[in-house]
Design a protein around this motif. Structure first.
Motif, short mmCIF file in Angstrom:
data_model
loop_
_atom_site.label_atom_id
_atom_site.label_comp_id
_atom_site.label_asym_id
_atom_site.label_seq_id
_atom_site.Cartn_x
_atom_site.Cartn_y
_atom_site.Cartn_z
N GLU A 11 -1.85 -0.43 -6.46
CA GLU A 11 -0.72 -0.10 -5.58
C GLU A 11 0.23 -1.28 -5.56
OE1 GLU A 11 -2.13 0.77 -1.65
OE2 GLU A 11 -3.83 1.91 -2.42
N SER A 69 3.74 -7.79 -5.47
CA SER A 69 2.29 -7.99 -5.47
C SER A 69 1.63 -6.64 -5.70
CB SER A 69 1.78 -8.54 -4.15
OG SER A 69 2.73 -9.12 -3.39
N ARG A 114 -2.07 -4.44 -5.02
CA ARG A 114 -3.42 -4.31 -4.45
C ARG A 114 -4.22 -3.54 -5.49
NH1 ARG A 114 -2.96 -2.09 0.69
NH2 ARG A 114 -3.10 -4.18 1.53
N ARG A 145 -7.92 -2.10 -6.86
CA ARG A 145 -9.30 -1.71 -6.55
C ARG A 145 -9.94 -1.22 -7.83
NH1 ARG A 145 -7.07 1.25 -1.56
NH2 ARG A 145 -7.26 -0.35 0.02
N GLU A 164 -11.90 -5.72 -5.08
CA GLU A 164 -10.62 -5.47 -4.44
C GLU A 164 -9.87 -6.80 -4.45
OE1 GLU A 164 -8.74 -3.73 -0.33
OE2 GLU A 164 -10.80 -3.29 -0.84
N ILE A 217 -5.79 -8.88 -4.45
CA ILE A 217 -4.34 -8.89 -4.31
C ILE A 217 -3.81 -9.86 -5.35
CG2 ILE A 217 -2.40 -9.47 -2.83
CD1 ILE A 217 -4.08 -8.55 -0.47
#
Length: 159
Positions: A82, A91, A93, A95, A133, A135
């Motif tokens: 995302e 940035s 995210r 997963r 997960e 960032i």
């Protein structure tokens, strides 16, 4: 005397139905009822045994299906990316979930490095399956990659 005989005949007629249900040859009412009750209990025990067998079969089948479903989920790699943050310095995210095997983390981190992404925060779990997960932030001097490009690069790194 006639009254007694009439009562006896009436009671025999009344016991005809329970006698036919229990297949009893007895004349006494208590033994006919007891025979019918024992037959009913025996039939209930047979039904209970059949239901128990069916339940055990269904339970075993359900456990096998759950096991295979978990294996299928673990064998399929899932990568979700995302885009978050501002336009100047985007940035992502990220997963990642895939089956647990050795050497998963290093290729993923190398893929981030090749794309010019810096990991700001990450959490990794290797309990039943590999899960990560993170960032990631694009480096200031480079053009930020698209989310689909990050997804493809991570899928290739996992395989």
């Amino acid at each position: 005397m006639a009254r007694v005989m009439q009562k006896r005949a009436t009671s025999r007629r009344k016991l005809h139905i329970p006698r036919s249900l229990s297949t009893s040859k007895s004349v006494r009412g208590s033994s006919i009822v007891l025979g019918a009750l024992l037959l009913y209990i025996h039939k209930l025990k047979l039904k209970l045994a059949a239901l128990t067998r069916d339940y055990c079969t269904l339970y075993a089948t359900n456990r096998q299906l759950l096991k295979y479903t978990r294996l299928l989920k673990m064998s399929q790699s899932q990568v979700r990316v995302e885009k978050i943050g501002n336009v100047a310095r985007p940035s992502f995210r990220v997963r990642v979930m895939c089956e647990k095997r050795g050497g998963r983390l290093v290729p993923i981190l190398e893929a981030f490095e090749k794309m010019g992404l810096n990991i700001m925060q990450a959490s990794v779990s290797c309990d039943r399956m590999f899960a990560m997960e993170a960032i990631a932030v694009a480096a200031a001097q480079e053009q930020p990659p698209a989310a689909t490009a990050v997804t493809q690069a991570l899928l290739e790194a996992i395989k």
